[in-house]
Structure formats: C-alpha cells, structure tokens
Design a protein around this motif. Sequence first.
Motif, short mmCIF file in Angstrom:
data_model
loop_
_atom_site.label_atom_id
_atom_site.label_comp_id
_atom_site.label_asym_id
_atom_site.label_seq_id
_atom_site.Cartn_x
_atom_site.Cartn_y
_atom_site.Cartn_z
N LYS A 15 -16.42 -20.34 24.40
CA LYS A 15 -16.77 -21.57 24.59
C LYS A 15 -17.01 -21.68 25.79
O LYS A 15 -18.36 -22.70 25.49
CB LYS A 15 -16.30 -22.74 23.40
N ALA A 16 -16.68 -22.70 26.39
CA ALA A 16 -16.15 -23.11 27.64
C ALA A 16 -17.69 -21.99 28.68
O ALA A 16 -18.28 -22.73 29.41
CB ALA A 16 -14.78 -22.53 28.47
N ALA A 17 -17.88 -20.61 27.93
CA ALA A 17 -19.32 -20.15 29.01
C ALA A 17 -20.76 -21.06 28.69
O ALA A 17 -21.58 -20.34 28.81
CB ALA A 17 -19.25 -18.53 28.73
N GLY A 18 -20.60 -21.37 27.61
CA GLY A 18 -21.63 -22.19 26.71
C GLY A 18 -22.12 -21.59 25.19
O GLY A 18 -22.68 -22.48 24.50
N GLY A 19 -20.88 -20.85 24.92
CA GLY A 19 -21.42 -20.70 23.51
C GLY A 19 -22.61 -19.90 22.72
O GLY A 19 -22.59 -19.26 23.97
N ASP A 20 -22.02 -19.03 21.76
CA ASP A 20 -23.11 -18.65 21.44
C ASP A 20 -22.62 -16.83 22.46
O ASP A 20 -23.64 -16.09 22.82
CB ASP A 20 -24.53 -18.18 21.51
N SER A 21 -21.29 -16.70 22.18
CA SER A 21 -21.42 -15.32 23.38
C SER A 21 -19.82 -14.57 22.80
O SER A 21 -18.72 -15.31 21.86
CB SER A 21 -21.16 -15.58 24.05
N VAL A 22 -19.07 -13.41 23.24
CA VAL A 22 -18.18 -12.62 22.82
C VAL A 22 -17.85 -12.51 24.02
O VAL A 22 -18.36 -12.39 24.90
CB VAL A 22 -18.77 -11.33 22.52
N ARG A 23 -16.18 -12.75 23.86
CA ARG A 23 -15.61 -12.70 25.48
C ARG A 23 -14.13 -11.43 24.98
O ARG A 23 -13.86 -11.29 23.46
CB ARG A 23 -14.34 -14.34 26.13
#
Length: 317
Positions: free
Chosen positions: A296-304
């Motif tokens: 979420k901190a990276a901008g959302g819509d992603s996987v970590r």
Amino acid sequence: MTQQSSQSKPESADHNGELIAARMRALLVRAPLAAGFVQGTRFEVVSEHFNHLFGHGDDTDLSGQDCRAVHVSDTAHAGMLERQAAAFGAGRPLDEEVEYVRRDGSRFWGRLQATPVHWDAPSGEALWIVEDVTAARQLRLQPTWTAKHDPLTELANRREFERRLSEHVGSRRHEPVSMLWVDVDRFKEVIQSMGPEVADHFLYGLGQMLVTKVRASDLVARMEKDCFAVLLPDCDQHYASIVAEKLRSSIAAYRLRWGLHRTRVKACVGVVQIHPSLETIEAVIGASTLACAEAKAAGGDSVRVFVSSGGYEQLAG
C-alpha cells in the motif's frame, strides 16, 4: 426499385423479431436456469426449469398465472412486491431469500434475484431468477456453521482461519505452507459513493470470486471489513507469490454490476511462508499484514513478500 426496398424493410424487421423470439424460447427451454419474465403481478413467460422448480410440468405452466401462486400467503406476496418496487426505484435489483410454495403445497426457500428488463422503466417488465437455497439455508442456521463462517460473505471467519493456521505454525512436517493477506484499496470510497448495501454485495461477490481462483484445499477467509486471508497448504513462497499476483489481477479486473451501480477496485496482497522464526499465528498474520502495508505504501495494486530471514523490515516483491 424504391418501392421494393421500402417493402423489404418491414419484412426484414419481422424476420428479425421472429428470430429473436425463437432464440428466447429455445433459451428458456434448454437453459438450466429458473428464469421468468413478470409483468405487474403476472408471469408472462417462464423457463422450463422455472416450471419444474415450482412443481409444474408438461400439463401445467406458470406462464400467464398470477405470481401469488408461488407465494405462501397474500401478505408474503404483497411484501415482496413492495420490496421489489423500493429496490427498483433506488436503482438496484432485489436479491433476497423468499419462502415459496410448490404446486403440491410443499415449501422451499429460494434466492430471488429480480431486475427490471429496462432500468428506465423500473415499473415495467421484470426478470426473475430463482435458485433453491433450502439446503444452504439449513446449513447456515446450524450453530457449527455460524461459529466458523462470516455471515456476509459465507467465507470462513477469522476465528476459523486462525484455528486452521495454528495447525501449521510450529509443525514439524516438511511441506511448505504460505499465507496471503488481501486488502482492498480505498474501499471506504465505495461505501461513501454507493452505500453500505451495494458495498456488502460487492464484498460477497469479491469473496466468491477469490474462492474460484485458488485450490479446493486452500482456505479463503474474511478477516476484517475489507480484508481477506488465504491459507495455502503445500505451497512455498514462490508459488504463493504467483497465486497472489493472480488474485491481485483478478480483483483489478472484477466489476460490480448491481442495478444501475457500477464500480471496480484494486487490492494489495502480502505474502508470507511459514518459517520456524514465526512461532505464533499472530507472528504469521503480522508478517503478511506488514508485507501488505508495504504494498500500500508503494502506491497500491501490488504484491509484496515478507522475507523471514530479514525480519519485519526487509520486504521484496
């Protein structure tokens, strides 16, 4: 030449109309769907499956009959019509469980999904789709079911998820086990713009969609208002990341179409493989939520992905 052309147009229109009607009749006969078209309080035409659901067959047909015939009482019928009118007037379908009566007098519970044929004329003809949910309803009323499931999405609840997760935390078995934390981005905006009822239908549909994207042996649960978790037995970090990306892209492609309402969302997914360093269920869930927070901190819509060897701070993906 001009006269022949003008005469051919109505003939072509009539042919197209007959073709559409023939297709509709074929669909109503062959499709395994209990569907009926309702005008006012009368069934205009119903599918073969609709007739069978209510105990009718070759010798009887609900087409042309009053809708009151399938309801248990005048009060139940009138109440359903009032709720349908209110739903259509608000720009949304009617979706509820109704107790129905068959031709032989036996009763069953059906899920009614009703929608206007034309939304610009909500008081006109409507399409009804009915599904027998008697068995599912009886199951939901059992104490064992309610203790383990979220009543809105019908997925496992947090308590059941943690119980299943605890079977793997600290286990000496060698098969890898992973967990995903799925957090819908900016879901509050959906609630604010469309209201809680539409948001609830969205969460239900989203949860059911997630179930179709994982294996039967996996467990999908609703953990919080707009957060889900997935337990992946016999699945290492690499394959869990692939599943996470599949879920992320599926959520981004998912569309809620609920009456006149249309919306879409995106989501972040945190991935963690259970390791000996994660000694409690709280530690495993904490690792997955931390990875999701990084997404979420990276901008959302992603996987970590949480990397256990580097502690909570080191993330990849």
